[in-house]
Design a protein around this motif. Structure first.
Motif, PDB file in Angstrom:
ATOM      1  N   ALA A 172       0.822  -1.208   0.000  1.00 27.68           N
ATOM      2  CA  ALA A 172       0.000   0.000   0.000  1.00 27.68           C
ATOM      3  C   ALA A 172       0.854   1.256   0.000  1.00 27.68           C
ATOM      4  O   ALA A 172       0.478   2.290  -0.570  1.00 27.68           O
ATOM      5  CB  ALA A 172      -0.932  -0.013   1.209  1.00 27.68           C
ATOM      6  N   GLN A 173       2.020   1.165   0.628  1.00 29.84           N
ATOM      7  CA  GLN A 173       2.942   2.310   0.684  1.00 29.84           C
ATOM      8  C   GLN A 173       3.898   2.319  -0.506  1.00 29.84           C
ATOM      9  O   GLN A 173       4.763   3.184  -0.593  1.00 29.84           O
ATOM     10  CB  GLN A 173       3.760   2.244   1.984  1.00 29.84           C
ATOM     11  N   LYS A 174       3.735   1.334  -1.403  1.00 24.35           N
ATOM     12  CA  LYS A 174       4.641   1.163  -2.535  1.00 24.35           C
ATOM     13  C   LYS A 174       6.089   1.015  -2.065  1.00 24.35           C
ATOM     14  O   LYS A 174       7.032   1.521  -2.690  1.00 24.35           O
ATOM     15  CB  LYS A 174       4.516   2.334  -3.512  1.00 24.35           C
ATOM     16  N   ALA A 175       6.222   0.335  -0.930  1.00 23.52           N
ATOM     17  CA  ALA A 175       7.550   0.107  -0.356  1.00 23.52           C
ATOM     18  C   ALA A 175       7.963  -1.337  -0.619  1.00 23.52           C
ATOM     19  O   ALA A 175       7.130  -2.222  -0.790  1.00 23.52           O
ATOM     20  CB  ALA A 175       7.522   0.379   1.145  1.00 23.52           C
ATOM     21  N   THR A 176       9.260  -1.567  -0.645  1.00 20.63           N
ATOM     22  CA  THR A 176       9.775  -2.913  -0.921  1.00 20.63           C
ATOM     23  C   THR A 176      10.602  -3.478   0.230  1.00 20.63           C
ATOM     24  O   THR A 176      11.015  -4.636   0.185  1.00 20.63           O
ATOM     25  CB  THR A 176      10.664  -2.914  -2.183  1.00 20.63           C
ATOM     26  N   LYS A 177      10.847  -2.673   1.261  1.00 21.15           N
ATOM     27  CA  LYS A 177      11.696  -3.126   2.366  1.00 21.15           C
ATOM     28  C   LYS A 177      10.993  -2.908   3.698  1.00 21.15           C
ATOM     29  O   LYS A 177      10.393  -1.849   3.929  1.00 21.15           O
ATOM     30  CB  LYS A 177      13.034  -2.380   2.366  1.00 21.15           C
ATOM     31  N   GLY A 178      11.101  -3.908   4.553  1.00 24.27           N
ATOM     32  CA  GLY A 178      10.467  -3.796   5.858  1.00 24.27           C
ATOM     33  C   GLY A 178      11.209  -4.559   6.928  1.00 24.27           C
ATOM     34  O   GLY A 178      11.904  -5.534   6.653  1.00 24.27           O
ATOM     35  N   ILE A 179      11.039  -4.093   8.161  1.00 26.06           N
ATOM     36  CA  ILE A 179      11.608  -4.770   9.325  1.00 26.06           C
ATOM     37  C   ILE A 179      10.474  -5.050  10.296  1.00 26.06           C
ATOM     38  O   ILE A 179       9.775  -4.131  10.725  1.00 26.06           O
ATOM     39  CB  ILE A 179      12.686  -3.911  10.027  1.00 26.06           C
ATOM     40  N   PHE A 180      10.273  -6.311  10.622  1.00 23.41           N
ATOM     41  CA  PHE A 180       9.240  -6.710  11.568  1.00 23.41           C
ATOM     42  C   PHE A 180       9.947  -7.187  12.826  1.00 23.41           C
ATOM     43  O   PHE A 180      10.667  -8.181  12.811  1.00 23.41           O
ATOM     44  CB  PHE A 180       8.379  -7.827  10.972  1.00 23.41           C
ATOM     45  N   ILE A 181       9.729  -6.478  13.923  1.00 20.76           N
ATOM     46  CA  ILE A 181      10.411  -6.771  15.183  1.00 20.76           C
ATOM     47  C   ILE A 181       9.394  -7.268  16.208  1.00 20.76           C
ATOM     48  O   ILE A 181       8.310  -6.697  16.336  1.00 20.76           O
ATOM     49  CB  ILE A 181      11.118  -5.513  15.730  1.00 20.76           C
ATOM     50  N   THR A 182       9.756  -8.309  16.933  1.00 18.87           N
ATOM     51  CA  THR A 182       8.912  -8.783  18.024  1.00 18.87           C
ATOM     52  C   THR A 182       9.776  -9.242  19.189  1.00 18.87           C
ATOM     53  O   THR A 182      10.913  -9.690  18.994  1.00 18.87           O
ATOM     54  CB  THR A 182       8.001  -9.946  17.580  1.00 18.87           C
ATOM     55  N   THR A 183       9.240  -9.101  20.387  1.00 15.92           N
ATOM     56  CA  THR A 183       9.927  -9.635  21.562  1.00 15.92           C
ATOM     57  C   THR A 183       9.611 -11.112  21.729  1.00 15.92           C
ATOM     58  O   THR A 183      10.179 -11.787  22.589  1.00 15.92           O
ATOM     59  CB  THR A 183       9.489  -8.882  22.827  1.00 15.92           C
ATOM     60  N   SER A 184       8.682 -11.631  20.925  1.00 18.13           N
ATOM     61  CA  SER A 184       8.309 -13.038  20.958  1.00 18.13           C
ATOM     62  C   SER A 184       9.112 -13.796  19.905  1.00 18.13           C
ATOM     63  O   SER A 184      10.318 -13.614  19.796  1.00 18.13           O
ATOM     64  CB  SER A 184       6.795 -13.169  20.718  1.00 18.13           C
ATOM     65  N   ARG A 185       8.456 -14.589  19.101  1.00 21.98           N
ATOM     66  CA  ARG A 185       9.119 -15.346  18.040  1.00 21.98           C
ATOM     67  C   ARG A 185       8.183 -15.434  16.840  1.00 21.98           C
ATOM     68  O   ARG A 185       7.002 -15.105  16.930  1.00 21.98           O
ATOM     69  CB  ARG A 185       9.472 -16.761  18.514  1.00 21.98           C
ATOM     70  N   GLY A 201       7.949 -11.165  -2.895  1.00 22.04           N
ATOM     71  CA  GLY A 201       8.894 -10.287  -3.577  1.00 22.04           C
ATOM     72  C   GLY A 201       9.475  -9.217  -2.682  1.00 22.04           C
ATOM     73  O   GLY A 201      10.623  -8.800  -2.846  1.00 22.04           O
ATOM     74  N   SER A 202       8.690  -8.736  -1.711  1.00 20.77           N
ATOM     75  CA  SER A 202       9.181  -7.695  -0.812  1.00 20.77           C
ATOM     76  C   SER A 202      10.278  -8.250   0.098  1.00 20.77           C
ATOM     77  O   SER A 202      10.238  -9.410   0.498  1.00 20.77           O
ATOM     78  CB  SER A 202       8.037  -7.143   0.040  1.00 20.77           C
ATOM     79  N   LYS A 203      11.232  -7.393   0.425  1.00 21.07           N
ATOM     80  CA  LYS A 203      12.311  -7.785   1.316  1.00 21.07           C
ATOM     81  C   LYS A 203      11.894  -7.446   2.743  1.00 21.07           C
ATOM     82  O   LYS A 203      11.880  -6.269   3.132  1.00 21.07           O
ATOM     83  CB  LYS A 203      13.610  -7.056   0.948  1.00 21.07           C
ATOM     84  N   ILE A 204      11.527  -8.465   3.510  1.00 21.53           N
ATOM     85  CA  ILE A 204      11.116  -8.265   4.896  1.00 21.53           C
ATOM     86  C   ILE A 204      12.076  -9.030   5.802  1.00 21.53           C
ATOM     87  O   ILE A 204      12.281 -10.230   5.637  1.00 21.53           O
ATOM     88  CB  ILE A 204       9.674  -8.748   5.136  1.00 21.53           C
ATOM     89  N   VAL A 205      12.663  -8.329   6.745  1.00 15.50           N
ATOM     90  CA  VAL A 205      13.566  -8.946   7.719  1.00 15.50           C
ATOM     91  C   VAL A 205      12.792  -9.166   9.008  1.00 15.50           C
ATOM     92  O   VAL A 205      12.174  -8.229   9.534  1.00 15.50           O
ATOM     93  CB  VAL A 205      14.795  -8.053   7.976  1.00 15.50           C
ATOM     94  N   LEU A 206      12.810 -10.397   9.498  1.00 19.54           N
ATOM     95  CA  LEU A 206      12.129 -10.741  10.738  1.00 19.54           C
ATOM     96  C   LEU A 206      13.136 -10.783  11.887  1.00 19.54           C
ATOM     97  O   LEU A 206      14.136 -11.501  11.818  1.00 19.54           O
ATOM     98  CB  LEU A 206      11.431 -12.099  10.609  1.00 19.54           C
ATOM     99  N   ILE A 207      12.885 -10.014  12.916  1.00 21.69           N
ATOM    100  CA  ILE A 207      13.776  -9.962  14.074  1.00 21.69           C
ATOM    101  C   ILE A 207      12.993 -10.405  15.300  1.00 21.69           C
ATOM    102  O   ILE A 207      12.103  -9.691  15.770  1.00 21.69           O
ATOM    103  CB  ILE A 207      14.350  -8.548  14.292  1.00 21.69           C
ATOM    104  N   ASP A 208      13.298 -11.609  15.800  1.00 19.90           N
ATOM    105  CA  ASP A 208      12.588 -12.098  16.982  1.00 19.90           C
ATOM    106  C   ASP A 208      13.267 -11.605  18.253  1.00 19.90           C
ATOM    107  O   ASP A 208      14.265 -10.875  18.211  1.00 19.90           O
ATOM    108  CB  ASP A 208      12.483 -13.623  16.962  1.00 19.90           C
ATOM    109  N   GLY A 209      12.700 -11.997  19.392  1.00 20.26           N
ATOM    110  CA  GLY A 209      13.200 -11.489  20.657  1.00 20.26           C
ATOM    111  C   GLY A 209      14.654 -11.799  20.913  1.00 20.26           C
ATOM    112  O   GLY A 209      15.411 -10.947  21.402  1.00 20.26           O
TER     113      GLY A 209
END
Length: 300
Positions: free
Chosen positions: A232-245, A258-266
């Motif tokens: 929706a933002q016409k973005a291709t990069k994201g970082i999803f952070i959680t203190t869980s997993r 296709g989007s580059k999303i980095v997942l960062i767990d706790g």
């Protein structure tokens, strides 16, 4: 130690650690992957470290003797030991030699190692001192990561927002902290949603979402919703952070889009905070030193 002593006996002339590493690697059937393994610090290869300490221990027991810088050869005592065809050479065997026992006692006094009633070291570990030191460091770091994660899970949403901003800035995102603070901070569902500059010049932006959850894992639906927000933002990069997993399903989904999303767990979040000195402070430093061989090179 036994393969090294046998190699020195076969050569009879002086050998170097480099020669020994190459020869022993072949005899022990080590693979390229084995030889590439590094100590936890990443500063030295594990096998090179072990061969180096094997030679040091046997020098202390007078089974090997140094000849010149970086070289050594077998002694009469070393050949005498091989004639007894020992199944292996370990610390316990080396303690029959008074020179090594003296070295062990001095080492034990400095390190606090336990000894038995005869004064002999009770340490039966096959790890080198370098490996023991780095293992102790890793244990302390793991304890710190666990403690840090527990605090993150108890942080208020606003303070958690500040932590994420501080970490991203320390990692090189967002330019100044003021810039990052303006870009991130649209609190919604107890997490953080916003955009942050990928670099100080703002050539690209990264969409950020964070969920301060305790034990509930972040599943595929949450990640799909985040991916939709990126589109929706016409973005291709994201970082999803959680203190869980993240669930395996969520990680699998990210690897397929296709989007580059980095997942960062706790766990990774806590490790990144330790690595970039966010929320932690240094209490002790133990510099490791070695001989400056150039200083003792009389030809210079």
């Amino acid at each position: 130690m036994l393969p090294l002593l046998k190699f020195a006996d076969e050569k009879r002339v002086e050998i170097s650690t480099d020669e020994a590493v190459e020869a022993l690697a072949a005899r022990l059937g080590l693979t390229d992957e084995d030889l590439k393994e590094l100590l936890p610090s990443g500063l030295q290869r594990t096998f090179v470290n072990r061969v180096g300490w094997a030679s040091t221990y046997m020098k202390k027991a007078c089974l090997l003797e140094p000849t010149r810088r970086g070289y050594y050869r077998i002694t009469a005592r070393g050949r005498e030991l091989l004639q007894k065809t020992p199944a292996s050479i370990d610390v316990k065997l080396l303690q029959q030699y008074p020179e090594f026992l003296e070295f062990q006692q001095l080492k034990g006094t400095r390190s606090g190692a336990k000894t038995d009633s005869a004064g002999e070291s009770k340490d039966t570990s096959t790890a080198t001192p370098s490996e023991e030191l780095e293992a102790a460091y890793e244990n302390l770091r793991d304890e710190l990561v666990d403690e840090l994660l527990a605090k993150l899970k108890k942080a208020t949403p606003s303070f958690f927002e500040r932590i994420v901003v501080d970490l991203l800035v320390k990692m090189g995102y967002g330019g100044s902290r003021a810039d990052a603070g303006k870009a991130i901070g649209k609190s919604g569902d107890g997490g953080i949603d916003g955009i942050i500059k990928e670099d100080k010049l703002g050539l690209d932006v990264v969409y950020v979402q964070a969920k301060r959850w305790d034990n509930n894992p972040v599943g595929r639906p949450d990640v799909m919703q985040f991916a939709g927000a990126l589109q929706a933002q016409k973005a291709t990069k994201g970082i999803f952070i959680t203190t869980s997993r993240f669930t395996e399903d969520a990680r699998s989904y990210v690897s397929q889009i296709g989007s580059k999303i980095v997942l960062i767990d706790g766990n990774r979040l806590s490790n990144l905070m330790v690595e970039h000195d966010v929320g932690v402070s240094t209490v002790s430093l133990y510099p490791l030193k070695k001989i400056d061989t150039d200083y003792f090179d009389e030809g210079v």
